[in-house]
Write an enzyme that holds these catalytic residues in place. Structure first.
Site, PDB file in Angstrom:
ATOM      1  N   ARG A 134       1.051 -46.387 -21.438  1.00  0.00           N
ATOM      2  CA  ARG A 134       0.109 -47.253 -22.498  1.00  0.00           C
ATOM      3  C   ARG A 134       1.130 -47.532 -23.371  1.00  0.00           C
ATOM      4  NH1 ARG A 134      -4.540 -43.970 -20.173  1.00  0.00           N
ATOM      5  NH2 ARG A 134      -5.797 -45.957 -19.369  1.00  0.00           N
ATOM      6  N   CYS A 135       1.364 -48.758 -23.484  1.00  0.00           N
ATOM      7  CA  CYS A 135       2.430 -49.342 -24.547  1.00  0.00           C
ATOM      8  C   CYS A 135       2.055 -50.008 -25.682  1.00  0.00           C
ATOM      9  CB  CYS A 135       3.663 -50.279 -23.737  1.00  0.00           C
ATOM     10  SG  CYS A 135       4.675 -51.046 -24.825  1.00  0.00           S
ATOM     11  N   ASP A 142      -8.429 -53.777 -17.673  1.00  0.00           N
ATOM     12  CA  ASP A 142      -8.822 -54.683 -18.525  1.00  0.00           C
ATOM     13  C   ASP A 142      -7.866 -54.900 -19.566  1.00  0.00           C
ATOM     14  OD1 ASP A 142      -9.798 -52.429 -19.799  1.00  0.00           O
ATOM     15  OD2 ASP A 142     -11.733 -53.226 -20.316  1.00  0.00           O
ATOM     16  N   GLY A 159     -14.605 -42.155 -14.333  1.00  0.00           N
ATOM     17  CA  GLY A 159     -15.256 -43.356 -14.138  1.00  0.00           C
ATOM     18  C   GLY A 159     -15.245 -44.119 -15.529  1.00  0.00           C
ATOM     19  N   ARG A 160     -14.706 -43.691 -16.516  1.00  0.00           N
ATOM     20  CA  ARG A 160     -14.771 -44.292 -17.741  1.00  0.00           C
ATOM     21  C   ARG A 160     -16.453 -44.371 -18.018  1.00  0.00           C
ATOM     22  NH1 ARG A 160     -10.900 -48.986 -19.491  1.00  0.00           N
ATOM     23  NH2 ARG A 160     -10.108 -48.203 -20.991  1.00  0.00           N
ATOM     24  N   ASP A 209     -12.286 -46.552 -11.737  1.00  0.00           N
ATOM     25  CA  ASP A 209     -13.588 -46.785 -12.505  1.00  0.00           C
ATOM     26  C   ASP A 209     -14.578 -48.049 -11.792  1.00  0.00           C
ATOM     27  OD1 ASP A 209     -12.259 -44.883 -14.140  1.00  0.00           O
ATOM     28  OD2 ASP A 209     -11.892 -46.406 -15.483  1.00  0.00           O
ATOM     29  N   THR A 224       5.583 -57.797  -3.681  1.00  0.00           N
ATOM     30  CA  THR A 224       7.035 -57.891  -3.123  1.00  0.00           C
ATOM     31  C   THR A 224       7.030 -58.611  -1.904  1.00  0.00           C
ATOM     32  OG1 THR A 224       7.285 -55.784  -4.413  1.00  0.00           O
ATOM     33  CG2 THR A 224       9.227 -56.543  -2.940  1.00  0.00           C
ATOM     34  N   ARG A 225       6.404 -58.074  -0.905  1.00  0.00           N
ATOM     35  CA  ARG A 225       6.653 -58.809   0.495  1.00  0.00           C
ATOM     36  C   ARG A 225       6.207 -60.386   0.350  1.00  0.00           C
ATOM     37  NH1 ARG A 225       6.723 -54.183   4.332  1.00  0.00           N
ATOM     38  NH2 ARG A 225       8.642 -53.013   3.216  1.00  0.00           N
ATOM     39  N   THR A 282      -8.149 -49.988 -10.611  1.00  0.00           N
ATOM     40  CA  THR A 282      -8.841 -49.070 -11.498  1.00  0.00           C
ATOM     41  C   THR A 282      -9.856 -47.938 -10.880  1.00  0.00           C
ATOM     42  OG1 THR A 282     -10.098 -48.214 -13.559  1.00  0.00           O
ATOM     43  CG2 THR A 282     -10.042 -50.478 -12.652  1.00  0.00           C
ATOM     44  N   ASP A 324     -14.613 -50.834 -12.871  1.00  0.00           N
ATOM     45  CA  ASP A 324     -15.385 -51.394 -14.199  1.00  0.00           C
ATOM     46  C   ASP A 324     -14.875 -52.732 -14.555  1.00  0.00           C
ATOM     47  OD1 ASP A 324     -13.034 -50.598 -15.247  1.00  0.00           O
ATOM     48  OD2 ASP A 324     -13.781 -49.505 -16.939  1.00  0.00           O
ATOM     49  N   GLY A 337      -4.252 -46.987 -16.656  1.00  0.00           N
ATOM     50  CA  GLY A 337      -4.545 -45.707 -15.935  1.00  0.00           C
ATOM     51  C   GLY A 337      -4.138 -45.966 -14.434  1.00  0.00           C
TER      52      GLY A 337
END
Ligand code: ADP
Length: 360
Positions: A76-77, A107, A174-175, A131, A28-29, A129, A133, A15
């Site tokens: 989401r893979c 997570d 907030g899940r 959330d 990156t920097r 996230t 959480d 998410g």
């Protein structure tokens, strides 16, 4: 002697959260500052399974510190969860001379990071996230922005509630965690807050609200965490609550669900600062030869935790531990986990009680 790093990869996964771009920029920097090249990996682990990468210069991350969303996109893979997908990801790292990865997400993203670490690609996770959480960090990137976004929205609702002597029931993302609803509720002067972590006494809340109404209170805000309907298995819980509340109190009540609005927008100063600190720390740890860690903030200090420890701590806090989950930890570690969970829970309850003190 730590491995020599010439090039690292960075991805955002799961998410999205405001501040992911600030973290990408920081990673990156910080790497370029140490003379290490950076490959941006697009759409999370998907960009490793089906190679989609680009070498980043300092200019590729210009002007993104203030932007919501993620310039690397997220996905989401599911393929990456299978061994074949993971092997493809490892192959992509090898073909692109990627010596280590920084994975920004939640997570699920950290589980993927461990999978890469144990297959020989050192990986460090950064918690992002809304959330909040991720138990191993007091704050995750995106939480502060999400709370500020919904606070602004509820302030507007309150104005009109006051004019019309009305109530607004607001269901807040907030899940399964109540942090966003709780802190928002406090900051907006909510009359009641419903979250999974604390039992809710509806009759008592209504009694308190009717008492306040007798005392000439005209505006009422009730915050319900998104996880409450989810855990009850009743998607319409919040709408039904609003209807029931209106029937029981006679106060005109409207239902509002801001949903994904919380996930977008300009990150706050706090999220930009946290993202920059965590991005810099993650690169430092990776280049020192560390792996399979997630960075975070506790007691205002930047810390890191082993991912396996962090994931079990999460389960302990959420009451979802499975048989054997704690087997690999020492008694001292388990005691430390318990103490931490108890403290986090106590902190949350303290805030919840303060919210009720205010609701008069
Ligand atoms: P978040 O990181 O926000 O918790 P997800 O749970 O959807 O979001 O995880 C993001 C991605 O991380 C998944 O789409 C998948 O590619 C990868 N992932 C999740 N769980 C695992 C797992 N158990 N093993 C390997 N990869 C995982």
């Amino acid at each position: 002697m730590a491995k020599e790093f010439r090039r690292i990869g960075v991805l955002t996964s799961g998410g999205d959260a405001p501040g992911m771009n600030a973290a990408l920029r920081a990673v990156t920097r910080a790497a370029l500052d140490k003379g290490v090249e950076v490959m941006g990996i697009f759409a999370g682990y998907e960009g490793l399974v089906h190679p989609n990468l680009k070498q980043f210069t300092a200019r590729d991350v210009s002007n993104i510190i203030s932007k919501g969303g993620t310039a690397l996109y997220s996905a989401r893979c599911l393929e990456f969860k299978e061994e074949e997908g993971m092997q493809k990801a490892i192959q992509t790292c090898k073909e692109n001379q990627i010596d280590g990865i920084i994975a920004i997400g939640g997570d699920g993203t950290f589980r993927g990071a461990t999978d890469l670490s144990v297959r020989g690609i050192p990986t460090i996770g950064i918690p992002a996230t809304i959330d909040n959480d991720i138990t191993s960090t007091e704050y995750s990137i995106g939480f502060d922005t999400a709370v500020n976004t919904v606070v602004e929205l509820i302030d507007k609702l309150r104005d009109t509630c006051e004019s019309h002597a009305r109530c607004n029931v607001v269901e807040i993302m907030g899940r399964n965690a109540g942090w966003v609803a709780l802190e928002t509720g406090i900051a907006t002067g909510a009359s009641a807050i419903v979250i999974n972590e604390v039992e809710f006494d509806e009759d008592k809340a209504i009694e308190q609200i009717l008492e306040a109404k007798k005392n000439n209170k005209r505006n009422f805000i009730i915050c319900i965490a998104e996880g409450v309907p989810a855990v009850l298995g009743d998607k319409l819980y919040s709408e039904k609550f609003a209807k029931r509340f209106e029937e029981k109190t006679g106060i005109e009540t409207k239902f509002v669900r801001p949903a994904h609005i919380l996930r977008g927008g300009t990150p706050t100063m706090r999220d930009r600062l946290l993202a920059t600190q965590l991005g810099s720390e993650a690169v430092k740890l990776l280049l020192e030869g560390k792996s399979d860690l997630v960075v975070g903030i506790r007691d205002n200090k930047i810390v890191s935790t082993e991912i396996s420890y962090a994931l079990k701590l999460d389960r302990m806090y959420k009451g979802t531990l499975k048989d054997g989950d704690l087997d690999k930890f020492t008694n001292a570690q388990v005691a430390e986990m318990k103490a931490y969970c108890e403290k986090r829970n106590a902190d949350l309850r303290k805030l919840y009680n303060i919210a009720y003190e205010m609701a008069h």
